[in-house]
Design a protein around this motif. Structure first.
Motif, PDB file in Angstrom:
ATOM      1  N   ALA A 145       0.857  -1.219  -0.118  1.00 34.28           N
ATOM      2  CA  ALA A 145      -0.048  -0.123  -0.004  1.00 34.28           C
ATOM      3  C   ALA A 145       0.885   1.210  -0.010  1.00 34.28           C
ATOM      4  O   ALA A 145       1.438   1.658   1.051  1.00 34.28           O
ATOM      5  N   LYS A 146       0.964   1.906  -1.468  1.00 33.60           N
ATOM      6  CA  LYS A 146       1.629   3.037  -1.271  1.00 33.60           C
ATOM      7  C   LYS A 146       1.009   4.209  -0.620  1.00 33.60           C
ATOM      8  O   LYS A 146      -0.333   4.190  -1.002  1.00 33.60           O
ATOM      9  N   PRO A 147       1.507   5.005   0.207  1.00 28.87           N
ATOM     10  CA  PRO A 147       0.595   6.061   0.695  1.00 28.87           C
ATOM     11  C   PRO A 147       0.078   7.143  -0.281  1.00 28.87           C
ATOM     12  O   PRO A 147       0.476   7.263  -1.434  1.00 28.87           O
ATOM     13  N   MET A 148      -1.022   7.515  -0.073  1.00 34.66           N
ATOM     14  CA  MET A 148      -1.905   8.258  -1.225  1.00 34.66           C
ATOM     15  C   MET A 148      -2.286   9.529  -0.739  1.00 34.66           C
ATOM     16  O   MET A 148      -2.674   9.869   0.536  1.00 34.66           O
ATOM     17  N   ARG A 149      -2.432  10.642  -1.454  1.00 31.38           N
ATOM     18  CA  ARG A 149      -2.797  12.075  -1.048  1.00 31.38           C
ATOM     19  C   ARG A 149      -4.064  12.576  -1.660  1.00 31.38           C
ATOM     20  O   ARG A 149      -4.513  13.209  -1.464  1.00 31.38           O
ATOM     21  N   GLY A 150      -4.371  11.640  -2.875  1.00 29.63           N
ATOM     22  CA  GLY A 150      -5.733  12.072  -3.481  1.00 29.63           C
ATOM     23  C   GLY A 150      -6.148  10.861  -4.293  1.00 29.63           C
ATOM     24  O   GLY A 150      -5.427  10.044  -4.476  1.00 29.63           O
ATOM     25  N   PHE A 182     -11.527  15.761   4.090  1.00 33.14           N
ATOM     26  CA  PHE A 182     -11.475  15.289   2.654  1.00 33.14           C
ATOM     27  C   PHE A 182     -12.201  16.239   1.788  1.00 33.14           C
ATOM     28  O   PHE A 182     -13.275  16.992   2.241  1.00 33.14           O
ATOM     29  N   ILE A 183     -11.240  16.742   1.173  1.00 33.68           N
ATOM     30  CA  ILE A 183     -11.669  17.840   0.107  1.00 33.68           C
ATOM     31  C   ILE A 183     -12.189  17.021  -1.240  1.00 33.68           C
ATOM     32  O   ILE A 183     -11.532  16.592  -1.885  1.00 33.68           O
ATOM     33  N   LEU A 184     -13.557  17.353  -1.360  1.00 33.97           N
ATOM     34  CA  LEU A 184     -14.349  16.635  -2.418  1.00 33.97           C
ATOM     35  C   LEU A 184     -14.544  17.601  -3.548  1.00 33.97           C
ATOM     36  O   LEU A 184     -15.182  18.869  -3.207  1.00 33.97           O
ATOM     37  N   LEU A 185     -13.994  17.349  -4.668  1.00 36.93           N
ATOM     38  CA  LEU A 185     -13.939  18.354  -5.650  1.00 36.93           C
ATOM     39  C   LEU A 185     -15.045  17.629  -6.773  1.00 36.93           C
ATOM     40  O   LEU A 185     -14.800  16.555  -7.110  1.00 36.93           O
ATOM     41  N   GLY A 186     -15.994  18.274  -7.310  1.00 33.03           N
ATOM     42  CA  GLY A 186     -16.915  17.790  -8.222  1.00 33.03           C
ATOM     43  C   GLY A 186     -17.254  18.776  -9.388  1.00 33.03           C
ATOM     44  O   GLY A 186     -16.594  19.886  -9.406  1.00 33.03           O
ATOM     45  N   GLU A 299      -3.404  21.006   7.603  1.00 32.60           N
ATOM     46  CA  GLU A 299      -3.678  19.762   8.159  1.00 32.60           C
ATOM     47  C   GLU A 299      -2.520  18.683   8.516  1.00 32.60           C
ATOM     48  O   GLU A 299      -2.685  17.620   9.053  1.00 32.60           O
ATOM     49  N   ASP A 300      -1.482  19.112   7.761  1.00 31.90           N
ATOM     50  CA  ASP A 300      -0.204  18.181   8.132  1.00 31.90           C
ATOM     51  C   ASP A 300      -0.347  16.678   7.981  1.00 31.90           C
ATOM     52  O   ASP A 300      -0.382  16.106   8.834  1.00 31.90           O
ATOM     53  N   GLY A 301      -0.605  16.215   6.763  1.00 28.18           N
ATOM     54  CA  GLY A 301      -0.603  15.131   6.606  1.00 28.18           C
ATOM     55  C   GLY A 301      -2.280  14.270   6.725  1.00 28.18           C
ATOM     56  O   GLY A 301      -2.378  13.049   6.432  1.00 28.18           O
ATOM     57  N   LYS A 302      -3.083  15.219   7.109  1.00 36.65           N
ATOM     58  CA  LYS A 302      -4.557  14.660   7.309  1.00 36.65           C
ATOM     59  C   LYS A 302      -5.578  15.071   6.359  1.00 36.65           C
ATOM     60  O   LYS A 302      -6.717  14.837   6.688  1.00 36.65           O
ATOM     61  N   ALA A 303      -5.178  15.665   5.463  1.00 38.81           N
ATOM     62  CA  ALA A 303      -6.061  16.069   4.289  1.00 38.81           C
ATOM     63  C   ALA A 303      -5.960  15.230   2.969  1.00 38.81           C
ATOM     64  O   ALA A 303      -4.663  14.836   3.007  1.00 38.81           O
ATOM     65  N   PHE A 304      -6.995  14.896   2.518  1.00 36.16           N
ATOM     66  CA  PHE A 304      -7.058  14.198   1.276  1.00 36.16           C
ATOM     67  C   PHE A 304      -7.842  14.734   0.282  1.00 36.16           C
ATOM     68  O   PHE A 304      -8.955  15.040   0.658  1.00 36.16           O
TER      69      PHE A 304
END
Length: 407
Positions: A145-150, A182-186, A299-304
């Motif tokens: 599991a490679k870390p993901m940011r988005g 979680f930043i949700l872009l639509g 958010e220092d690593g806690k935003a996605f």
């Protein structure tokens, strides 16, 4: 009676029926949930419904062209059907619109708009459906599991996009780290006056209520010189954030973790394409990108970031004349993969520029969310998890979509 009828912005979609080729009229704004089916001949008549032609004007013009007089009774029947379906700009529609806008404004939550047709409405049936999709995705993923940011995922209905949703949200479940915002872009499919549309409302789905981070939303709004709440109402019927959110809810339920969201809808960029300029060349784009980057850093690593984005929309239903053929799908697929190559490199400007080369002839509706996700997470790269093409059996339309893990 509307003596000078004015048709609202509606979609006119060709459909094959037992009676031959017909058209379906529907309201993309969601202001009306009615659908009107009519003969192809009626479409020519509707071209006169622009608020300047009287009923007699229309009859006389059609008689000059065809040599036939459309009976007044038939004309009035068409007007009555459209009026009943709330597809005409008139006092009846304005009263309806005012009531709907007030109801939405007064509600503390944005209520689910797609439950029952894009996905199951009953909570347990929905959980089982989502669990099955996540299991399919997990089984297809490589170990590790490679870390993901988005994440980029489709916003087409779940059944048609299942094979792309599966690896997308299975990857999220496996590699989201400590994310809790979680930043949700639509995509805003309805017409909007601004490039972005924000809302402070919480979101409700069959799986419960999700908290919107109002402070984060307000920080984005403050960073732009434009009023990013001017088009807030489009959130009411828009599915592109909702379909990501429901999957996200189930992933977080399974992880037994709380989370917050920042919902952002993106408008179109046709003017920028015609002018040959990038979206961040205007004040609205600059402000939103800067605010999102500051939010992610804070958010220092806690935003996605999750972008709900479909790709091409081709065929007569979407305004391109040719019926869908294997050759057309092959050409669209090749162009899509060229665009996705920029996404894989994390090149937001390159992605936008490639789509702009032909002024978005493929009708890609996910330009805004994909571009904004790449800009917000820059520098980044993406791994293509899957690409699909869905097409109607009658060749009237095709939609393409992909899923990507952003790192």
């Amino acid at each position: 009676m509307d003596d000078r009828p004015r048709l609202r912005p509606v979609e006119v979609l060709p459909v094959q029926t037992d009676q031959g080729m017909m058209v379906v009229l529907r309201d993309p704004s969601g202001m009306s949930d009615r659908v009107v089916t009519a003969s192809v001949q009626v479409v020519a008549l509707l071209g006169y419904f622009d608020g300047t032609h009287t009923m007699r004007d229309i009859q006389e013009d059609i008689a000059k062209v065809t040599g036939e007089i459309v009976p007044s009774v038939a004309m009035q029947r068409i007007v009555d059907v459209l009026d009943e379906a709330l597809m005409l700009e008139n006092p009846r529609f304005e009263a309806h619109r005012a009531a709907i806008v007030k109801e939405y404004a007064d509600s503390p939550v944005r209520v689910a708009a797609s439950a029952g047709h894009s996905y199951p409405e009953e909570p347990e049936a929905l959980r089982k459906y989502l669990d099955d999709v996540l299991a399919e995705g997990a089984a297809a993923l490589p170990s590790g599991a490679k870390p993901m940011r988005g994440l980029i995922a489709p916003h087409i209905d779940y059944d048609r996009g299942r094979k792309s949703y599966a690896p997308a949200f299975a990857s999220l479940e496996r590699a989201m780290g400590d994310a809790e915002l979680f930043i949700l872009l639509g995509t805003a499919h309805a017409a909007v006056s601004e490039k972005f549309a924000l809302t402070r409302k919480d979101f409700a789905t069959p799986l419960g209520r999700v908290k919107t981070d109002v402070a984060a939303v307000d920080a984005i709004a403050k960073a732009s010189p434009r009023d990013l709440f001017a088009d807030e109402f489009v959130h009411r019927a828009e599915h592109s954030i909702e379909l990501e959110l429901v999957f996200l809810q189930r992933v977080m339920e399974r992880a037994k973790r709380d989370f917050r969201i920042v919902p952002v809808l993106c408008g179109g960029w046709h003017e920028e394409m015609e002018a040959g300029s990038a979206p961040d060349g205007n004040e609205a784009g600059q402000g939103v990108v800067s605010a999102l980057r500051e939010l992610i850093a804070r958010e220092d690593g806690k935003a996605f970031v999750i972008a709900g984005a479909d790709l091409a929309h081709v065929g007569p239903r979407f305004g391109t004349p040719e019926k869908i053929t294997p050759g057309i799908l092959a050409r669209v697929g090749a162009a899509d993969r060229e665009s996705l190559a920029f996404v894989e490199r994390g090149d937001a400007a390159g992605f936008f520029g490639h789509v702009a080369l032909d002024l978005n002839a493929r009708n890609i509706c996910g330009i805004g969310p994909i571009w904004l996700a790449l800009k917000a997470l820059d520098p980044c790269a993406a791994e293509l998890l899957g690409y699909e093409q869905w097409a109607d059996d009658d060749g009237s339309s095709s939609v393409t979509f992909a899923s990507c893990a952003i790192r």
